[in-house]
Design an enzyme around this catalytic site. Sequence first.
Site, PDB file in Angstrom:
ATOM      1  N   TYR A 212       3.559  -9.721   3.260  1.00  0.00           N
ATOM      2  CA  TYR A 212       3.956  -8.984   2.045  1.00  0.00           C
ATOM      3  C   TYR A 212       5.412  -9.247   1.673  1.00  0.00           C
ATOM      4  CZ  TYR A 212      -0.439  -6.524   1.561  1.00  0.00           C
ATOM      5  OH  TYR A 212      -1.751  -6.240   1.340  1.00  0.00           O
TER       6      TYR A 212
ATOM      7  N   GLU B 171      -5.014  -1.379   5.023  1.00  0.00           N
ATOM      8  CA  GLU B 171      -5.508  -2.546   5.774  1.00  0.00           C
ATOM      9  C   GLU B 171      -5.432  -2.296   7.280  1.00  0.00           C
ATOM     10  OE1 GLU B 171      -3.310  -5.830   3.917  1.00  0.00           O
ATOM     11  OE2 GLU B 171      -4.304  -5.338   2.012  1.00  0.00           O
TER      12      GLU B 171
END
Length: 254
Positions: free
Chosen positions: A94, A136
């Site tokens: 990310y 997640e």
Amino acid sequence: MNPQHIELVKSTVPVLRENGVALTSYFYQRMLKNHPELNNVFNLDHQSTGRQPRALAAAVLAYAENIENPSVLAKAVEHITTKHVSLDIQPEQYNIVGENLLHSISEVLDVPMDSDLIAAWKEAYFQLADILIGVEKQKYENLATQHGGWAGWRAFVISNIEEHENGKRFTLKAQDDQSIVTAEAGSFISVKVAVPNQALQQPQQFSFSEAQNNLVYTFDVKPEENGTAFSVANILLNQYKAGDVVQVSAPLKR
Ligand code: HEM
């Protein structure tokens, strides 16, 4: 985020949306140039159609528009995280996406990286990233704790290939010979193959047409007529044979 930053982000969404193609193509080119290892993560066949590039940036813009009420995006979060988990996307990635997206926003809006506007977008992006990373993490834990379950990739051997309708039916068994999770009809796995003559791997999702037991997975592969050299279906059909090994992620429901 403070109200001023929220306003800054929201006010620039329309300009970024108008320049969506520039934003996404600059973003992907920059990111894949700086991090060539991500060529193994993104499906390059999808890149060439522009489908995935548009999806990621569009999701970030949609989130930014609803930044005061992120719950409206709950369905999108569920969809994105399911896809990410099937591809073993990890939290540290990310930062890479974030950095490249912020540089692309700065480029498209023609504002410096150290401006207030980019600081505001940085907060917005990482707010969304934190939500996705949290969901997640939970999904990876759920997968790993199921009977026969696992998180990420697991090696499977192709135990059988037979002609089927216009394609072929593949049967896979875990290379470690341990049990695998059962799956309902309609759920899907990602399968990662080696691209011939290139130091590159490519993933693609395949759905089960029938329920799967805890011994083998069986799914059908059809040729992709307009597929590029990166089409996983075509690589499986043309290059892979019984005894070869592929990487597989645990079954997920769409
Ligand atoms: C806030 C950040 C992110 C957002 C909003 C986002 C959004 C999305 C969306 C909307 C899709 C399309 C889902 C579908 O198939 O319909 C997607 C797929 C995908 N994302 Fe993300 N994503 C983010 C971060 C990341 C990161 C950090 C990575 C890893 C480097 C990543 C890798 C992928 C991959 C590989 C796919 C599938 C692409 C394909 O099928 O070609 N994403 N993402």
